[in-house]
Design a protein around this motif. Structure first.
Motif, PDB file in Angstrom:
ATOM      1  N   PHE A  27       1.008  -1.052  -0.136  1.00 28.92           N
ATOM      2  CA  PHE A  27      -0.100   0.024   0.002  1.00 28.92           C
ATOM      3  C   PHE A  27       0.946   1.157   0.037  1.00 28.92           C
ATOM      4  O   PHE A  27       1.669   1.402   0.741  1.00 28.92           O
ATOM      5  CB  PHE A  27      -0.740   0.278   1.312  1.00 28.92           C
ATOM      6  N   ALA A  47      -2.757   0.657  -6.342  1.00 28.75           N
ATOM      7  CA  ALA A  47      -2.519  -0.638  -6.503  1.00 28.75           C
ATOM      8  C   ALA A  47      -1.491  -0.816  -7.540  1.00 28.75           C
ATOM      9  O   ALA A  47      -1.206   0.243  -8.270  1.00 28.75           O
ATOM     10  CB  ALA A  47      -3.693  -1.285  -7.120  1.00 28.75           C
ATOM     11  N   TRP A 129      -1.470  -3.498  -2.795  1.00 31.24           N
ATOM     12  CA  TRP A 129      -1.555  -2.021  -2.620  1.00 31.24           C
ATOM     13  C   TRP A 129      -0.275  -1.645  -1.914  1.00 31.24           C
ATOM     14  O   TRP A 129       0.534  -2.163  -1.189  1.00 31.24           O
ATOM     15  CB  TRP A 129      -2.662  -1.728  -2.006  1.00 31.24           C
TER      16      TRP A 129
END
Length: 184
Positions: A27, A47, A129
């Motif tokens: 992320f 993503a 992510w």
């Protein structure tokens, strides 16, 4: 199976390179508040597919987050990913691997995404992510740098209905399966 092995070898490598901060995932996000009726703070992530992900993605369908708060937890994460995919129908619940990294000052999000794409099979890009903050760990009460992976089961409203840590065991897998069955 070799692709899964490559994917988790990469997770171990990226953990070493990046000074892992937290977590389900990869992320890069900025947290802004709290989603209505959810313990998950608002965020926007990127993503590997390039899609911007927000906390709204956690609402509407049950989800499992596998959170990796340190390099030491990468082995647990790999075991959980395999155990969940063997024991649950992936069409019935979204499973997301969450690895939040504390990017060094000299590395950008684009660099992190590029490195990840070199190792992670394209079919996992939308599930991977990038996060460069520890807000998720704080919100979910996960100790930064923990040597254990955390598995969080969220209902369709983003509420935590099950939480386990460490390597998967018969008991912890059963707990996750029961939680998933309760939200169907």
């Amino acid at each position: 199976m070799a692709e899964m092995e490559d994917r988790w070898v990469f997770v171990g490598h990226i953990c070493t390179y990046f000074v892992v901060a937290a977590a389900c995932a990869l992320f890069t996000a900025s947290w802004v508040g709290a989603a209505p009726n959810s313990p998950i703070p608002s965020f926007e992530a990127t993503a590997l597919s390039g899609e911007k992900i927000t906390d709204a993605k956690l609402i509407g369908q049950p989800m499992i987050l596998i959170i990796t708060p340190s390099k030491a937890a990468a082995g647990d994460t790999r075991k959980w990913a395999n155990a969940l995919r063997e024991n649950l129908d992936p069409k019935s619940i979204r499973i997301r691997d969450v690895l939040a990294v504390d990017l060094p000052f000299f590395m950008s999000e684009a660099d992190a995404i590029g490195r990840a794409k070199e190792k992670i099979p394209a079919r996992y890009y939308d599930q991977t992510w990038i996060l460069d903050e520890t807000s998720l760990e704080t919100a979910l009460n996960i100790p930064t740098g923990s040597a254990s992976a955390y598995v969080i089961v969220l209902d369709s409203e983003g509420q935590i209905i099950a939480r386990v840590s460490g390597a998967p065991t018969e008991q912890s897998i059963s707990q996750v399966k029961l939680a998933v069955q309760s939200v169907k």
